[in-house]
Design an enzyme around this catalytic site. Structure first.
Site, mmCIF file in Angstrom:
data_model
loop_
_atom_site.group_PDB
_atom_site.id
_atom_site.type_symbol
_atom_site.label_atom_id
_atom_site.label_comp_id
_atom_site.label_asym_id
_atom_site.label_seq_id
_atom_site.Cartn_x
_atom_site.Cartn_y
_atom_site.Cartn_z
ATOM 1 N N MET A 72 0.858 -1.194 0.000
ATOM 2 C CA MET A 72 0.000 0.000 0.000
ATOM 3 C C MET A 72 0.887 1.234 0.000
ATOM 4 O O MET A 72 1.783 1.371 0.844
ATOM 5 C CB MET A 72 -0.932 0.004 1.214
ATOM 6 C CG MET A 72 -2.020 -1.062 1.157
ATOM 7 S SD MET A 72 -3.116 -1.038 2.606
ATOM 8 C CE MET A 72 -2.062 -1.853 3.816
ATOM 9 N N GLN A 124 7.550 -5.316 -4.342
ATOM 10 C CA GLN A 124 6.567 -5.247 -5.413
ATOM 11 C C GLN A 124 7.033 -4.252 -6.470
ATOM 12 O O GLN A 124 7.323 -3.097 -6.165
ATOM 13 C CB GLN A 124 5.175 -4.835 -4.938
ATOM 14 C CG GLN A 124 4.181 -4.985 -6.103
ATOM 15 C CD GLN A 124 2.787 -4.517 -5.796
ATOM 16 O OE1 GLN A 124 2.557 -3.324 -5.639
ATOM 17 N NE2 GLN A 124 1.839 -5.440 -5.759
ATOM 18 N N CYS A 136 -3.229 -1.791 -9.496
ATOM 19 C CA CYS A 136 -3.442 -0.408 -9.075
ATOM 20 C C CYS A 136 -4.519 0.255 -9.937
ATOM 21 O O CYS A 136 -4.406 0.281 -11.164
ATOM 22 C CB CYS A 136 -2.141 0.383 -9.177
ATOM 23 S SG CYS A 136 -2.308 2.084 -8.601
ATOM 24 N N ASP A 192 -11.972 -7.180 1.104
ATOM 25 C CA ASP A 192 -12.947 -7.254 2.198
ATOM 26 C C ASP A 192 -12.546 -8.239 3.300
ATOM 27 O O ASP A 192 -13.403 -8.922 3.869
ATOM 28 C CB ASP A 192 -14.342 -7.609 1.665
ATOM 29 C CG ASP A 192 -14.934 -6.508 0.808
ATOM 30 O OD1 ASP A 192 -14.325 -5.415 0.746
ATOM 31 O OD2 ASP A 192 -15.989 -6.728 0.190
#
Length: 381
Positions: free
Chosen positions: A20, A75, A106, A210
């Site tokens: 992130m 990443q 992304c 989620d």
């Protein structure tokens, strides 16, 4: 259900911290690893291949790992096969990491408008070329990829991309069960994770989307048959979630022991906040810069607690550890963990329309080249 194999690396429990931007830097990874007892896989922020090859100073700091991080996971974001290959070779030759993940998920406009991120898998031949160069140049390091379902519901790409990944030697695939158009809105489609697992049984498939609690993670594995989970927004302001995940997967298929999950009172949360800010200052080499960088974490850590808008704002404007500590000391630190604070965190909005290069959707097999400008100034997001 307790292990995941990524090349030579055994990841137990099968839990990965999602990259992130501005979040999963070395200090945050340290906190997450501490709560997990060092178990799991913790991936760096997104690193731009061109910036890495050109040894951009910010990028080189982002690829620095603490000596305790094993395996070291980077990443990469790339749109050009040649640069991706050079970056992978540099990582292997200079021993910069033990694992390479490739970002095709992304959804932000500054990335998709130039054909990168979640827009790129639509161009099947370009995707194949990037994966081929990454694997060929990685020197035996495992190469994985993270992607979304597709651009929108009319342009799904995940099954084709999964098959291409297998054919090009990718070690594992993570699928976020949303399209780029959904951004972070709506509900993640876990059924697509199950379909991908059936479609590419040769390699591990990880599910993303989620996962707000350890129970969500175990449920995703049971319902989809995926080999592990990737946790993103669910750990914002909650690095101790990784301790919950260890407890849940160690206990599966039965429930974890009573009180196995962390439900810290505000006093404990305040201590983690202060440590997080301190680690950022040490990493950046400047206390004030560390506290300033920490400001965005304040609303996530304090979500649900009775803090007050004005005090929350003052904490988000703190300029030193002492000031942050003083402000935390004014809170009612005996507050227990708030009911309902385990739900959605971070961004939850959708976009409905994805910004793409002109004519991008005309031919999925066109030999596309992405504007080199797509890679400028994007290390870390």
């Amino acid at each position: 259900m307790s292990e995941l194999q990524i090349g030579p690396h055994t990841v137990s429990p099968p839990v990965v911290l999602a990259p992130m931007a501005g979040i999963t830097n070395a200090p945050f990874r340290t906190l997450c690893r501490e709560f997990s007892g060092g178990r799991g896989l913790f991936v760096s922020e997104m690193i731009t291949t061109r910036a890495l090859v050109e040894r951009d100073a910010k990028t080189m700091r982002l690829v620095h790992f603490d000596g305790t991080e094993k395996p070291r996971s980077i990443q990469l974001y790339g749109v050009d096969p040649a640069y991706t290959g050079r970056a992978a070779r540099m990582i292997a030759d200079e021993d910069l990491a033990d694992h390479i993940d490739l970002n095709f998920g992304c959804p932000v406009p500054k990335v998709t408008r130039k054909g990168g991120g979640s827009a790129l898998p639509y161009k099947r031949n370009l995707l194949r070329a990037i994966l081929r160069e990454a694997v060929r140049n990685a020197g035996g390091l495992p190469v994985t990829m993270k992607m979304r379902k597709g651009i929108d519901d009319d342009h799904l790409t995940y099954l084709d991309a999964g098959r291409i990944a297998v054919e090009e030697g990718v070690t594992a695939i993570a699928l976020h069960g949303r399209t780029a158009a959904q951004h972070y809105g709506g509900t993640a489609d876990w059924d697509t994770i199950a379909r991908l697992k059936e479609h590419v049984p040769e390699i591990p498939v990880l599910g993303n989307g989620d996962i707000w609690s350890a129970d969500d993670a175990v449920r995703m594995v049971r319902e989809t048959g995926c080999d592990g989970v990737v946790v993103g927004r669910g750990c914002l302001g909650r690095p101790w979630l990784f301790g919950d995940l260890v407890a849940a997967f160690d206990a599966a298929p039965g429930p974890p022991a009573v009180d196995a999950y962390a439900r810290p009172a505000l006093k404990e949360v305040a201590g983690v906040m202060l440590r997080h800010a301190e680690l950022l200052g040490q990493w950046l080499g400047d206390e004030r810069r560390g506290v300033v960088d920490f400001r965005k974490h304040v609303p996530w850590y304090t979500k649900g607690f009775s803090v007050g808008k004005e005090l929350r704002h003052r904490m988000a404007m703190a300029g030193s550890l002492a000031e942050l500590d003083d402000l935390l000391g004014t809170l009612d630190l005996d507050q227990p963990w708030p009911v309902g604070a385990d739900g959605p965190r971070g961004r939850t909005a959708g976009r409905n329309k994805v910004v793409l290069p002109e004519g991008w959707l005309a031919d999925p097999y066109e030999c596309a080249r992405v504007d080199a400008g797509a890679e400028l100034d994007t290390s870390g997001g």
